[in-house]
Design a protein around this motif. Structure first.
Motif, short mmCIF file in Angstrom:
data_model
loop_
_atom_site.label_atom_id
_atom_site.label_comp_id
_atom_site.label_asym_id
_atom_site.label_seq_id
_atom_site.Cartn_x
_atom_site.Cartn_y
_atom_site.Cartn_z
N TYR A 1 0.64 -0.98 -0.34
CA TYR A 1 -0.17 0.36 0.50
C TYR A 1 0.92 1.33 -0.31
CZ TYR A 1 -3.91 2.96 1.57
OH TYR A 1 -4.45 4.17 2.20
N THR A 2 1.95 1.16 0.68
CA THR A 2 2.20 2.38 0.79
C THR A 2 4.25 2.40 1.09
OG1 THR A 2 2.18 2.80 3.56
CG2 THR A 2 0.75 4.12 2.10
N THR A 3 4.68 2.86 0.84
CA THR A 3 6.32 3.12 1.02
C THR A 3 6.83 4.04 2.31
OG1 THR A 3 7.45 3.98 -0.56
CG2 THR A 3 6.79 1.11 -1.15
N ASP A 4 7.92 4.20 2.57
CA ASP A 4 8.62 5.32 2.74
C ASP A 4 9.97 5.95 1.89
OD1 ASP A 4 11.05 4.07 2.05
OD2 ASP A 4 11.31 3.87 4.81
N TRP A 5 10.00 7.14 2.14
CA TRP A 5 10.83 8.28 1.04
C TRP A 5 12.15 7.42 0.69
CZ3 TRP A 5 7.14 10.18 -0.48
CH2 TRP A 5 5.94 11.24 0.33
N GLU A 6 12.29 5.95 0.91
CA GLU A 6 13.62 5.46 0.23
C GLU A 6 12.86 4.20 -0.88
OE1 GLU A 6 17.14 6.65 -0.25
OE2 GLU A 6 15.78 8.20 1.54
#
Length: 406
Positions: A297-302
């Motif tokens: 669904y989502t990831t961090d900025w890396e």
């Protein structure tokens, strides 16, 4: 070998799937006006309020059903739309409540997200000749331009108080993304090309912002449009404002960039370049990255996964984006991914017992409901069945009305 997208047999399957979805949702219409939130088996969830975004989405869906020639679809669209001109409409201050409860008490505030879907619904209902839709369409356009569109910014504000006196300082790309779809649908239905120019300006901002973050789109901003990359870090499963980069939005924006390019009739390259970069980043970050098939669904900025659950709408948007990019570029990689993702959807998401698509799966592809309970609406799934059979512009309702469905 011909791709599925080039086969009449696959187009027949898509048509049958669209009919399956429309049959599942027939209980959506509330006789008091509006649309019920649907449960796993398609029955109304009496514990949920009547939401504007669901009433609008289902008005759009069944307006498309009417344009497809499905008996009874126009009646459903008429009833769900009655909520938008009745109990969900604020007759005192204008615009639309986010929801009303069983006693018609409204939720506080007015949101761009809801109003974008009202605009989409009104444009589709007008093309389907649903009684009263022309007046709703006029009202929706006026309110959207007066209250949410900001000409100096080339973007939309996110939310107001009920009286449209105080605008919230938060700015968000989710509402702006759905505004792009609604604007293009409005241009298609009305012939007013100023809506295309507005959509292009939003896309330019989204593309520039994504490019500055390695094609991961910052979702959340302050009132001066400075990104807030840490918003809801402590609430990563927030239903509408999750922390980090939302993989599905990269795919959805990729599709919208192609729609805007085709609406403009341009080939200067930046929209297609943005679409392909957004698409590839979403696939690299999101698809089968944690040992199981499906998009996180989502990831961090890396690019590391944060919420690993699989949402149905992400796969639906992946299918649509792959289809329009294949039509636009002819690159076989998009056709292969399109086929692969339909196989995934049929295996894990399409509910062959109760109908429609499961809205959420966990990281092992088992049904889950931490973010989405039941099967609230048909918007994403139906569009996944229709977009592959249509040109990128005009938008869906107008394209069907004008005979472009193949």
């Amino acid at each position: 070998m011909a791709s599925w997208l080039d086969r009449s047999t696959h187009r027949s399957w898509l048509d049958a799937h669209a009919q399956h979805l429309l049959a599942f949702g027939r209980a959506t219409a509330d006789e008091r006006g509006g649309a019920f939130w649907l449960t796993t088996d398609g029955s109304p969830d009496a514990g949920q309020p009547i939401h504007t975004w669901i009433a609008a989405r289902m008005t759009h869906v069944y307006s498309l059903g009417s344009l497809l020639g499905v008996p009874g679809a126009a009646t459903i669209a008429q009833t769900t739309m009655a909520g938008l001109v009745g109990r969900l409409h604020d007759d005192e201050h204008g615009g639309w409540f986010s929801s009303v409860d069983s006693d018609d008490r409204p939720a506080p505030g007015k949101s761009c997200y809801d109003h974008a879907f009202v605009l989409l619904a009104a444009s589709s209902a007008a093309r389907a000749d649903i009684d009263g839709a022309t007046t709703l369409f006029e009202d929706a356009r006026r309110v959207f331009l007066e209250k949410f569109w900001r000409e100096p910014d080339g973007l939309c504000v996110d939310s107001w108080d009920r009286t449209f006196t105080t605008v919230d300082g938060y700015r968000g790309m989710n509402a702006n993304m759905h505004a792009v779809e609604a604007m293009l649908s409005t241009a298609s239905a009305s012939g007013d090309e100023q809506w295309i120019a507005r959509a292009e300006r939003i896309c330019r901002f989204a593309a520039d912002s994504a490019a500055a973050h390695r094609w991961r789109i910052p979702e959340h901003y302050d009132q001066n449009w400075r990104p807030d990359l840490d918003l809801n870090r402590d609430q990563p499963r927030h239903q509408f404002k999750p922390f980090g980069a939302t993989v599905g939005h990269g795919l959805e924006w990729a599709r919208l960039m192609v729609h805007v390019e085709q609406a403009l009739g341009t080939s200067d390259g930046w929209l297609l370049d943005a679409a392909e970069n957004l698409f590839e980043r979403a696939v690299v970050d999101g698809w089968s990255v944690d040992g199981a098939p499906g998009f996180v669904y989502t990831t961090d900025w890396e690019g590391s996964p944060v919420v690993r659950d699989r949402m149905h709408w992400v796969v639906a948007e992946a299918i649509g984006a792959a289809a329009v990019l294949y039509r636009r570029t002819g690159k076989t990689i998009y056709a292969r991914r399109y086929q692969h993702w339909w196989d995934y959807a049929d295996t894990y998401l399409v509910d062959h017992v109760h109908g429609s698509w499961r809205h959420q799966l966990d990281a092992t592809n088992a049904p889950a409901d931490s973010v989405w309970q039941g099967k609230p609406d048909l918007y994403h799934a139906l569009q996944a069945a229709l977009i592959p059979r249509l040109p990128a512009y005009p938008m869906i309702a107008t394209a069907i009305a004008e005979g472009h469905l193949v």
